[in-house]
Design a protein around this motif. Sequence first.
Motif, mmCIF file in Angstrom:
data_model
loop_
_atom_site.group_PDB
_atom_site.id
_atom_site.type_symbol
_atom_site.label_atom_id
_atom_site.label_comp_id
_atom_site.label_asym_id
_atom_site.label_seq_id
_atom_site.Cartn_x
_atom_site.Cartn_y
_atom_site.Cartn_z
ATOM 1 N N CYS A 64 0.849 -1.185 0.000
ATOM 2 C CA CYS A 64 0.000 0.000 0.000
ATOM 3 C C CYS A 64 0.886 1.237 0.000
ATOM 4 O O CYS A 64 1.888 1.291 0.706
ATOM 5 C CB CYS A 64 -0.930 0.008 1.207
ATOM 6 S SG CYS A 64 -2.166 1.316 1.095
ATOM 7 N N ASN B 24 -9.454 7.593 0.479
ATOM 8 C CA ASN B 24 -10.408 6.633 -0.076
ATOM 9 C C ASN B 24 -10.347 5.263 0.575
ATOM 10 O O ASN B 24 -10.649 4.255 -0.044
ATOM 11 C CB ASN B 24 -10.220 6.497 -1.589
ATOM 12 C CG ASN B 24 -10.559 7.760 -2.323
ATOM 13 O OD1 ASN B 24 -11.485 8.475 -1.948
ATOM 14 N ND2 ASN B 24 -9.811 8.068 -3.366
ATOM 15 N N GLN B 25 -9.895 5.199 1.817
ATOM 16 C CA GLN B 25 -9.883 3.964 2.592
ATOM 17 C C GLN B 25 -9.053 2.843 1.945
ATOM 18 O O GLN B 25 -9.293 1.667 2.194
ATOM 19 C CB GLN B 25 -11.320 3.474 2.814
ATOM 20 C CG GLN B 25 -12.192 4.427 3.605
ATOM 21 C CD GLN B 25 -11.825 4.485 5.076
ATOM 22 O OE1 GLN B 25 -11.392 3.500 5.634
ATOM 23 N NE2 GLN B 25 -12.008 5.613 5.708
ATOM 24 N N ARG B 26 -8.058 3.193 1.145
ATOM 25 C CA ARG B 26 -7.240 2.156 0.496
ATOM 26 C C ARG B 26 -6.436 1.344 1.507
ATOM 27 O O ARG B 26 -6.216 0.153 1.298
ATOM 28 C CB ARG B 26 -6.328 2.773 -0.562
ATOM 29 C CG ARG B 26 -7.135 3.148 -1.784
ATOM 30 C CD ARG B 26 -6.398 3.656 -2.972
ATOM 31 N NE ARG B 26 -4.976 3.469 -3.027
ATOM 32 C CZ ARG B 26 -4.166 4.297 -3.688
ATOM 33 N NH1 ARG B 26 -4.638 5.343 -4.317
ATOM 34 N NH2 ARG B 26 -2.880 4.061 -3.725
ATOM 35 N N ARG C 233 -7.522 0.643 4.495
ATOM 36 C CA ARG C 233 -8.552 -0.252 5.043
ATOM 37 C C ARG C 233 -8.749 -1.445 4.103
ATOM 38 O O ARG C 233 -8.831 -2.588 4.534
ATOM 39 C CB ARG C 233 -9.854 0.512 5.248
ATOM 40 C CG ARG C 233 -11.032 -0.329 5.673
ATOM 41 C CD ARG C 233 -10.755 -0.997 6.995
ATOM 42 N NE ARG C 233 -11.737 -2.021 7.230
ATOM 43 C CZ ARG C 233 -12.142 -2.395 8.409
ATOM 44 N NH1 ARG C 233 -11.639 -1.829 9.482
ATOM 45 N NH2 ARG C 233 -13.022 -3.315 8.537
ATOM 46 N N ASP C 234 -8.801 -1.191 2.806
ATOM 47 C CA ASP C 234 -8.936 -2.267 1.828
ATOM 48 C C ASP C 234 -7.723 -3.198 1.862
ATOM 49 O O ASP C 234 -7.866 -4.417 1.749
ATOM 50 C CB ASP C 234 -9.116 -1.705 0.420
ATOM 51 C CG ASP C 234 -10.448 -0.987 0.239
ATOM 52 O OD1 ASP C 234 -11.367 -1.203 1.065
ATOM 53 O OD2 ASP C 234 -10.572 -0.212 -0.733
ATOM 54 N N SER C 235 -6.531 -2.630 2.027
ATOM 55 C CA SER C 235 -5.306 -3.437 2.128
ATOM 56 C C SER C 235 -5.351 -4.310 3.374
ATOM 57 O O SER C 235 -4.964 -5.485 3.341
ATOM 58 C CB SER C 235 -4.065 -2.540 2.168
ATOM 59 O OG SER C 235 -3.919 -1.835 0.979
ATOM 60 N N ASP D 181 -8.072 -5.376 4.941
ATOM 61 C CA ASP D 181 -9.048 -6.439 4.697
ATOM 62 C C ASP D 181 -8.458 -7.544 3.822
ATOM 63 O O ASP D 181 -8.654 -8.727 4.083
ATOM 64 C CB ASP D 181 -10.314 -5.869 4.043
ATOM 65 C CG ASP D 181 -11.129 -5.006 4.992
ATOM 66 O OD1 ASP D 181 -10.908 -5.066 6.223
ATOM 67 O OD2 ASP D 181 -11.991 -4.254 4.489
ATOM 68 N N MET D 182 -7.730 -7.139 2.788
ATOM 69 C CA MET D 182 -7.114 -8.110 1.878
ATOM 70 C C MET D 182 -6.110 -8.978 2.634
ATOM 71 O O MET D 182 -6.101 -10.204 2.484
ATOM 72 C CB MET D 182 -6.416 -7.380 0.741
ATOM 73 C CG MET D 182 -5.734 -8.268 -0.252
ATOM 74 S SD MET D 182 -6.684 -8.742 -1.675
ATOM 75 C CE MET D 182 -7.515 -7.287 -2.153
ATOM 76 N N SER E 94 1.541 5.932 2.976
ATOM 77 C CA SER E 94 0.875 4.906 3.793
ATOM 78 C C SER E 94 1.594 4.681 5.118
ATOM 79 O O SER E 94 0.982 4.212 6.081
ATOM 80 C CB SER E 94 0.749 3.582 3.034
ATOM 81 O OG SER E 94 1.989 2.943 2.906
ATOM 82 N N LEU F 166 -2.800 -2.136 -3.735
ATOM 83 C CA LEU F 166 -4.059 -1.385 -3.736
ATOM 84 C C LEU F 166 -3.800 0.094 -3.719
ATOM 85 O O LEU F 166 -2.827 0.561 -3.229
ATOM 86 C CB LEU F 166 -4.892 -1.772 -2.522
ATOM 87 C CG LEU F 166 -5.320 -3.223 -2.476
ATOM 88 C CD1 LEU F 166 -6.067 -3.513 -1.204
ATOM 89 C CD2 LEU F 166 -6.187 -3.584 -3.656
#
Length: 119
Positions: free
Chosen positions: A9, A16-18, A20-22, A24-25, A44, A119
């Motif tokens: 990341c 944009n919550q990237r 958070r997406d990382s 979760d992944m 990050s 991401l």
Amino acid sequence: MTKKILVICDASPFDNQRIRDSLDMALIFAAVDQEVSWLFRGPSVLALKKDQQPTKLGIKDFLKQLKTLEIYDVDRIFACESALAQFALAPEQISIDIEVLDVSQQKALIDTQEYVVKL
């Protein structure tokens, strides 16, 4: 069969919550018994800073979940040396255990992975 997966990341913690997406992944891969590592680059690395309060920005505090990664077998967390320097983050300001990597070490890390997700 276990695969080596690196999540990368480079987005700001609240972009944009990237991150958070990382997160979760990384947790999803860890849940299916994969060998998961995470590399923080660029802005990050700011997500690693202690004592942040995203709720004051009206954002759910997902950063506290970073401290639970070890429980989910995401044991290796890496951060870019130059990004830490760029944002003046000293080791005592970091909220979790990380391994600091220079550019050549990051490339070597990426080369050892079976899958790299950015991401």
